[in-house]
Design an enzyme around this catalytic site. Sequence first.
Site, short mmCIF file in Angstrom:
data_model
loop_
_atom_site.label_atom_id
_atom_site.label_comp_id
_atom_site.label_asym_id
_atom_site.label_seq_id
_atom_site.Cartn_x
_atom_site.Cartn_y
_atom_site.Cartn_z
N GLU A 105 16.47 -12.55 31.38
CA GLU A 105 17.67 -11.62 31.54
C GLU A 105 16.94 -10.16 31.99
OE1 GLU A 105 19.48 -9.15 28.07
OE2 GLU A 105 19.86 -11.13 28.05
N ARG A 145 31.78 -13.77 19.87
CA ARG A 145 30.42 -13.48 19.49
C ARG A 145 30.29 -12.09 19.77
NH1 ARG A 145 26.23 -13.42 16.24
NH2 ARG A 145 24.26 -13.80 17.39
N GLY A 184 16.31 -22.78 14.91
CA GLY A 184 15.83 -21.73 13.81
C GLY A 184 16.85 -21.57 12.88
N HIS A 193 27.45 -24.07 21.38
CA HIS A 193 28.67 -23.14 21.50
C HIS A 193 29.85 -24.11 21.38
CE1 HIS A 193 24.67 -21.05 22.81
NE2 HIS A 193 25.53 -19.85 22.34
#
Length: 765
Positions: free
Chosen positions: A616, A526, A443, A705
Site C-alpha cells: 500500500e 469495517r 493472529g 471477510h
Amino acid sequence: MNIFHNLGFPRIGAQRELKWALEAYWAGRKSRDELEAVGRELRARHWAVQAEAGATYVPVGDFAWYDQILEWSALIGAVPPRFAQPSDGAVDLDTLFRMARGRAPSGAPAAACEMTKWFDTNYHYIVPELALGQTYRIAREDLFDQVREASALGYKAKPVIPGPLTWLWQGKGDAFAGGASDEGKLALLGALLPVYVEVLKRMAKLNVDWVQIDEPILTLDLPQAWKVAFGRVYEALSGTGVKLLLATYFGGLKNNLPLVGQLAVQGVHVDLVRAPGQLTQVVAALGDDKILSAGVVNGRNVWRTDLDQARATLLPVREQLGDRLWLAPSCSLLHVPVDLASEKELDTELLGWLSFATQKLDELRWLTDSLNGAPSAATKQALQAQRQALQARAKSARIHNPAVQQRLHESAKVSRTRAPFPQRIARQQKELKLPAYPTTTIGSFPQTTEIRSLRHGWRSGQLTDAAYEKAIREEIEHVVRFQEKIGLDVLVHGEPERNDMVEYFGELLAGFAFTQFGWVQSYGSRCVKPPLIFGDVSRPAPMTVAWSAYAQSLTDKPVKGMLTGPVTLLQWSFVRDDQPRELTCRQLALALRDEVNDLEAAGIGVIQIDEPAFREGLPLRRDDWPAYLDWAVDCFRLSTAGVGEQTQIHTHMCYSEFNDIMPAIAAMDADVITIETSRSNMELLDSFEDFKYPNDIGPGVYDIHSPNVPDIAWMVNLMKKAGARLPHERLWVNPDCGLKTRAWPETEAALVAMVQAARTLREAA
C-alpha cells in the site's frame, strides 16, 4: 468570485451510524426500509454540513452502502453470473451485498468478489469482474434518486462517478491476464461508453450542471494505448448537456499533463498536496476556458493547513484565472474522520493542531473568503487562530526527543544480516518439529461483545487491573485450548487485549495520541481509528511479552508472538508531516526491535511481524519505487535485527499485488510469509512462482471477510493449485487474514475444516 467545493465526504457518520445499521440489517435486526432511512438521514446531514460551510456544490454519489466502485459496477449492470441477477432486472441491494461479502439477507450465498486497496490508501474497493463481450446497462437507480434527494433539499448536486478508464484499469478478468495494463480491456469501451453517455444525459435532465468524473489513474505511469484512449473516451462523453470536472488525485499528472490539457472536459481537479510543484504547468496546460479545481487542503491527513502559504501560492493563479479557480480538498474527505467537535479528551494543545473533514470545509471557506479580497471579521479571526496553532505546534517540546534522535543516528551501525534461509529453516524445523503443510492462523480470534465490554469496563475504571488481567488470561486459555483441540500446529494467543492492530501498539508507544471518534472506513462496515503520530516514537516498556509468554506457558506447541510491522504502523496512522515519513518509520522499527528481542528472550520461538500495508505504501510512480522500497525493507529488517537463527520470523500481507515488488518481498527475508489468495483463487501465487520465491509461504485458503464457511475439498483444491506452483515442503495452510471480525461458530467450523484439509494434503503427499 472564487468558490469551493468538495470531492466527497465520509459516509459512515460521526458516530458510525452506517456501520451499525449495516450490521443490524445483515443480522436481520433491521429491515431494508430501516436501513435505507439511515442512508437518507446521513446523506441529508452531510449535504447540510457542506452547504452550511459554504460549498457551492455538494457531491452526490460519494455515499455507498459498501464501496463506491461496487456501487458503480452495480449501476452499470456489471454483476458476475454467479450472483444470479436477472439480465434485464434491477440490481437490488442484497445482490450488491452478496458481491461484496458473499452473503446477504436474501439470495443464495456465492463467492464474494475480490477486494483490494484503492491506490495507496487503506480504503478497500470491490474489484470489478471483467469478461470478453461483457454488456452494460443502467441497472440501478440509486444515484439518480440521490440527485433528486439533494435537489429537493435545495442543494446544487454535483454527481461523483468513477471514470470509465479508471473503472476498467481497476478491474480484473480471466481474459485479461496481462493485468491492469492489458490493452484488451480497452475493447470493452465500445459497450461501456454508451451507458456513461446515457447516465450523463439523465443527469442533464435532472438539471445537473457539473458531474465530477474521477480518473485517478492519470497520476500513474500509463501505457500509450491507455493514453490514446482518453482522448476518444472524453470526446464521446462531451455534448451530453452537463459539464465535466475531471478529478485526479493522490499524485501529480507529470507526463500525462499534456494529455489532460487536451481533453474535452470543462474542468480539471489536481492534487496540490501530494504534488504542489505541478501547479504552474497545470495552469499553462488548461487553456483559456477550463476550470482549475485546486486541491490545497489535505484530504488524507488530519493536521491543520497552512492557509497563509496556500493563499500565497494561489494568488498569482487567481490573477490569471479569475473565477475559473475553484478550491477543494486534495481528494475525497472519505479518508479522514468526520468532525473534531466530538473530541472531548484530547488536550487543548494537540486539539489545536488538528482538522477533520468538517473543519477542512471551514479551512476552505476561510481560504476562499481571503482570496476573494474582503475577508469577514470572523474569517480574519479564524486565520489568526490558524497561524497561532501552527506556530505552537512547530515550537512544542512534545515533538522532539533527543534520545530517540541519537538512537536513530546510531541505527545505521546495526547489522541487519541473518544466517542464510536454508540454514535457518533447518534449525527452526529441528526446534519446532512441524509436519508437512503446517497449520496456523494469522493472529486474532473473534472479538466478541463480551471481550469488548471487558475492555470498556477496564478502561472506564469499572473493572480493576487484576480482574481485567484474570479475564484476559481466561480468554487466552480458551483460545489456546481450542487450537490444541482441533489440531493447529502453530498457535496464537488470540489478541483479546487488542482493540486494533495499530491502535493497541500506538497506545503503548511514546509519540502517539488517540482520538475518541476519529473513525474512518476501511471497507464495508469495517472502520478503523488511526492513531496520531505527532512526535518522536519510542517504546517505554514491553507491549506484548507478558500475554505471549503466558500463552506459551499453557502449551507445548509453539505460540506466535504477534506484532504490527513498522511500515503498517506508519501507513495506518495519521503521520506527522514535519519530517520525512522514512525517519518516522525507522523510529517505529527501533521500538519494535526492542519488543522482538524481549519476546525471544521470553522463550517465544515464532514471531510474526505483520506488514499488510507494505504494498500500500508503494508510490504510484515507478521512478519513486526504489527509494521507498529501500527504506521500507530496511525498516522491517531493522525490527528483526539481532534475533537468533532458531527464531522463526513470520510476516503477513493481505489484499495486495506483489508481482512488481517481489525482489523487495524476498529482501525482507521473513522465514514465512502469509498472504491472501482465497478470493483471488491462488492468482497471487503466480508472482511467487515466477520469482522462484525461496522462503516458506502460507497462501490463505479461508476468506475471513465473508461469513461463508469454506468447504474442505475447496481448500484442498486451492492448496493443490499452490503445490503446482511452489514446492509443497515450503507451503503452510492458514486463513487469509485475522479472525477478529468473525463470529465463533463460523470460525470454529472453518478452522476445523482447514485442519482437515491439511491432513488430507499430508495423506496425499
